[in-house]
Design a protein around this motif. Structure first.
Motif, PDB file in Angstrom:
ATOM      1  N   ASP A  73       0.857  -1.176   0.000  1.00 28.96           N
ATOM      2  CA  ASP A  73       0.000   0.000   0.000  1.00 28.96           C
ATOM      3  C   ASP A  73       0.900   1.234   0.000  1.00 28.96           C
ATOM      4  N   GLU A  74       0.296   2.397  -0.058  1.00 29.94           N
ATOM      5  CA  GLU A  74       1.073   3.631  -0.170  1.00 29.94           C
ATOM      6  C   GLU A  74       2.011   3.824   1.020  1.00 29.94           C
ATOM      7  N   GLU A  75       1.536   3.525   2.212  1.00 30.89           N
ATOM      8  CA  GLU A  75       2.359   3.707   3.421  1.00 30.89           C
ATOM      9  C   GLU A  75       3.575   2.791   3.425  1.00 30.89           C
ATOM     10  N   ARG A  79       1.164   2.188  -9.833  1.00 27.01           N
ATOM     11  CA  ARG A  79       0.440   3.339  -9.311  1.00 27.01           C
ATOM     12  C   ARG A  79       1.404   4.494  -9.066  1.00 27.01           C
ATOM     13  N   GLU A  80       0.906   5.676  -9.052  1.00 24.37           N
ATOM     14  CA  GLU A  80       1.714   6.892  -8.908  1.00 24.37           C
ATOM     15  C   GLU A  80       2.607   6.837  -7.670  1.00 24.37           C
ATOM     16  N   TRP A  81       2.097   6.298  -6.568  1.00 23.56           N
ATOM     17  CA  TRP A  81       2.862   6.258  -5.327  1.00 23.56           C
ATOM     18  C   TRP A  81       3.920   5.138  -5.315  1.00 23.56           C
ATOM     19  N   GLU A  82       3.951   4.294  -6.347  1.00 22.55           N
ATOM     20  CA  GLU A  82       5.004   3.282  -6.465  1.00 22.55           C
ATOM     21  C   GLU A  82       6.207   3.809  -7.252  1.00 22.55           C
ATOM     22  N   ARG A 108       6.156   3.918   0.844  1.00 22.31           N
ATOM     23  CA  ARG A 108       6.965   5.052   1.335  1.00 22.31           C
ATOM     24  C   ARG A 108       8.074   4.544   2.253  1.00 22.31           C
TER      25      ARG A 108
END
Length: 189
Positions: free
Chosen positions: A25-27, A69-72, A30
Motif C-alpha cells: 500500500d502507499e504507506e 500506481r503513482e505512489w510506487e 513510502r
C-alpha cells in the motif's frame, strides 16, 4: 565500514515469498522507498536481481507501466538508480547499474562493506541465508504482514546456528503490518 542490512516482507507464519504477503500500500511503499534511499547499493542473488529488474527497471520509453500506481514510482526510481551487485555463477553479464560478484562470497562482501557509504541492502531468500550463516549481516529489517500464507519459503530456513537479535526500532502501519529493525547481539570476546 558500511553496514549490510537484510530487508524483506514476511508473513506472520514466516513466509518470504513475494506473492504470499499482501500487495503493497502507499504507506509501506513510502517505508521501502526510504529504506532504499538509506543504502548506497543493493546486493542481490540472480533470482532476486532478475525479479526486481523485471518489475522496477525504468522502461527505455521513460513511461512507467500501466499497472504501476503513482505512489510506487518513487520506489521504482530509487531502486532504478541504486548501484547493484549481483552474486551469480550462471550469469555472464548484467546491466541496470549492476556489477557481477564472483569468487569467494565472504571476501567479496567484506570488501563491499569496507567501502565508504551509508550501507548495503540485501533481499531475497538464498543469499541472505548464506550471509547470515557467515555473520555478515549487521541489521535485519522485517516488515511483518498480517497474513498467514500456509506455504512457501520461510525466513532464513536452514540457518546453521541460532542468531540472537535485539530490537532497535519498531513501526506500525495502518494496514496492520509492523516494521521491525533488529541488530545481532554480538558475543563479547
Amino acid at each position: 565500514m558500511r553496514p549490510l542490512r537484510y530487508a524483506i516482507n514476511v508473513t506472520l507464519d514466516g513466509c518470504v515469498h513475494h506473492e504470499a504477503g499482501v500487495a503493497p500500500d502507499e504507506e509501506s511503499m513510502r517505508y521501502w522507498t526510504a529504506e532504499m534511499e538509506r543504502a548506497d547499493a543493493q546486493l542481490f542473488g540472480r533470482v532476486t536481481y532478475q525479479m526486481m529488474e523485471s518489475a522496477w527497471r525504468e522502461p527505455a520509453s521513460g513511461e512507467w507501466p500501466d499497472w504501476m500506481r503513482e505512489w510506487e514510482i518513487p520506489f521504482a526510481r530509487a531502486i532504478d538508480r541504486t548501484k547493484k551487485y549481483v552474486v551469480s555463477s550462471t550469469l555472464t553479464d548484467v546491466d541496470w547499474n549492476a556489477e557481477l560478484v564472483r569468487g569467494d562470497l565472504r571476501h567479496a562482501v567484506e570488501q563491499l562493506k569496507q567501502q565508504s557509504g551509508e550501507g548495503l541492502t540485501v533481499g531475497g531468500v538464498t543469499l541472505p541465508l548464506a550471509l547470515a550463516d557467515m555473520g555478515l549481516i549487521d541489521e535485519y529489517v522485517f516488515v511483518v504482514q498480517p497474513v498467514l500464507a500456509g506455504h512457501g519459503p520461510t525466513l532464513l530456513a536452514g540457518l546453521r546456528e541460532r542468531l540472537q537479535l535485539e530490537l532497535v526500532d519498531r513501526r506500525e502501519f495502518g494496514s496492520g503490518a509492523v516494521a521491525q529493525r533488529y541488530r545481532p547481539v554480538r558475543s563479547q570476546p
